[in-house]
Design an enzyme around this catalytic site. Structure first.
Site, PDB file in Angstrom:
ATOM      1  NE  ARG A 237      -2.456   0.628   3.603  1.00 28.52           N
ATOM      2  CZ  ARG A 237      -1.656   1.057   4.593  1.00 28.52           C
ATOM      3  NH1 ARG A 237      -1.061   2.228   4.500  1.00 28.52           N
ATOM      4  NH2 ARG A 237      -1.461   0.307   5.660  1.00 28.52           N
TER       5      ARG A 237
ATOM      6  CE1 TYR B  56     -17.269  10.767 -15.902  1.00 26.79           C
ATOM      7  CE2 TYR B  56     -15.840  11.026 -13.982  1.00 26.79           C
ATOM      8  CZ  TYR B  56     -16.666  10.238 -14.764  1.00 26.79           C
ATOM      9  OH  TYR B  56     -16.898   8.931 -14.420  1.00 26.79           O
TER      10      TYR B  56
ATOM     11  CG  ASP C  37      -9.550  15.530 -15.874  1.00 23.86           C
ATOM     12  OD1 ASP C  37      -8.801  14.891 -16.650  1.00 23.86           O
ATOM     13  OD2 ASP C  37     -10.558  15.038 -15.343  1.00 23.86           O
TER      14      ASP C  37
ATOM     15  CE  LYS D 102     -12.578   7.409 -18.874  1.00 26.37           C
ATOM     16  NZ  LYS D 102     -12.390   7.400 -17.426  1.00 26.37           N
TER      17      LYS D 102
END
Length: 384
Positions: free
Chosen positions: A54, A107, A179, A204
């Site tokens: 982690r 978005y 973004d 993406k």
């Protein structure tokens, strides 16, 4: 010699940054370190700084170094999804009572995060047309800590002048977050234009093959990078080793894919402007797009996303989506295959009834890297 000194050319960095040969075997592709914990050489004697995956994992480290190099940043951080990255960023930068300016065409998932999650712990937000710097300036308050920008935006393909808005944010003592998912670092470099933080949905274009979910933050400020890394570990929504490996593989071909995405999208947009059933085409590569000049200034090319409005309203738009055959009806974007969707009923359903509601007759397409003629013919038959 660090990866950052291999080359300053994007295509070379994409292949080599973070991708050091395995010291044990010489393997040219970094291994997938599918491991949770690491043997220590005595209490506190960590090998390479690894103790628990982690906190850090060698495969994720390779990806984070790659992302930082491609965006021209000092620190990259990889997360389990784009929204996980956004959540970590907001909880690092904001406290109850702070204010954020968000785009009027953000978005849907980002809007949902602000409207339904972040607002519950006392963070306020307001909407601005970020394509108009004066709108951003007017939305600022003495408590504004973050200005949030998507350029190109999702799904209306709006363009924001990053340098201009960066100056406005800086003058107000706020940080500018960009973004960069639609453009990718191959087409646009927000940090070099004054942004403080770059956000990606790695799902993406960076991954590029519709087979992985991930997110990223990239910064230049060392102190901010350390703060984000602390919260990344404390909150735990990290990218897993296999997902990191998949994205790292994807970034190697990002340049050649984005060239083809952009080339195909330009042909699709041009055809749509001439189709009698299309009312309006939203693509920054078109000279008539209101943000065309700014996009041409700050982008290498105009990307693979196109939106358009059709005659006949919402039902006609839905029927276009349903009739497509080469374009796959589905959410998400940025894969090698072409996708088509109805934002109002799919990716942006969460903004219905808000200031960010998208037109009901809007269709959004992610133009893939197939043969352009096949894509054009498919859209023609879908439009009828």
């Amino acid at each position: 010699m660090s990866d950052r000194h291999i080359s300053q050319h994007f295509e070379t960095l994409a292949i080599h940054a973070g991708n050091t040969a395995d010291p044990l075997t010489g393997a040219v592709v970094p291994p997938i370190y599918q491991v949770s914990t690491y043997k220590q050489d005595g209490v506190g004697g960590l090998r390479g700084g690894y103790e628990y995956s982690r906190s850090a994992n060698p495969t994720r480290t390779a990806l984070e170094e790659n992302l930082a190099a491609l965006e021209g940043g000092r620190r990259g951080l990889a997360f389990a999804s784009g929204l996980a990255a956004e959540d970590c960023l907001l909880r690092t930068l904001l406290s109850p009572g702070d204010h954020v300016v968000i785009p009027n065409d953000a978005y849907g998932g980002t809007f949902r995060l602000f409207a339904k999650v972040v607002s519950r712990w006392g963070v306020e937000w307001s909407v601005a047309d970020t394509s108009d710097p004066s709108s951003v300036r007017a939305a600022l308050t003495p408590r504004t800590k973050v200005v949030w920008v998507e350029t190109p935006s999702n799904p209306l393909l709006g363009i924001t002048d990053i340098a201009a808005v960066a100056q406005i944010a800086r003058d107000a003592g706020a940080r500018l977050v960009v973004d960069n998912t639609f453009a990718t670092p191959y087409l646009q470099e927000p940090l070099s234009l004054g942004a403080d933080v770059v956000v990606h949905s790695l799902t993406k274009y960076m991954g590029g093959h519709s087979d992985v979910v991930g997110g990223a933050l990239i910064v230049n400020d060392r102190e901010l990078g350390e703060e984000l890394a602390y919260h990344q570990n404390a909150m735990g929504a990290v990218a897993g080793p296999f997902d990191s490996w998949l994205v790292l593989r994807g970034t190697k071909t990002l340049a050649v894919r984005m060239d083809r995405h952009s080339e195909n999208a330009a042909k699709v947009a041009e055809m749509l402007t001439r189709h009698p059933r299309v009312k309006r085409v939203l693509y920054p590569g078109l000279p008539e797009h209101p943000g065309h000049e700014i996009a041409a200034k700050q982008m290498k090319a105009f990307g693979g996303m196109v939106s358009f409005q059709v005659e006949g309203g919402e039902q006609a738009a839905v029927e276009v989506c349903n009739r497509a055959r080469v374009f796959t009806l589905g959410e998400s974007l940025g894969g090698v295959e072409s996708l088509i969707e109805h934002p109002g009923r799919m990716t942006h359903a969460s903004v219905a009834g808000s200031a960010l509601e998208v037109p009901a007759d809007l269709v959004r397409i992610s133009v893939g890297i197939e043969n352009a003629e096949d894509l054009l013919e498919d859209l023609k038959q879908a439009l009828g």
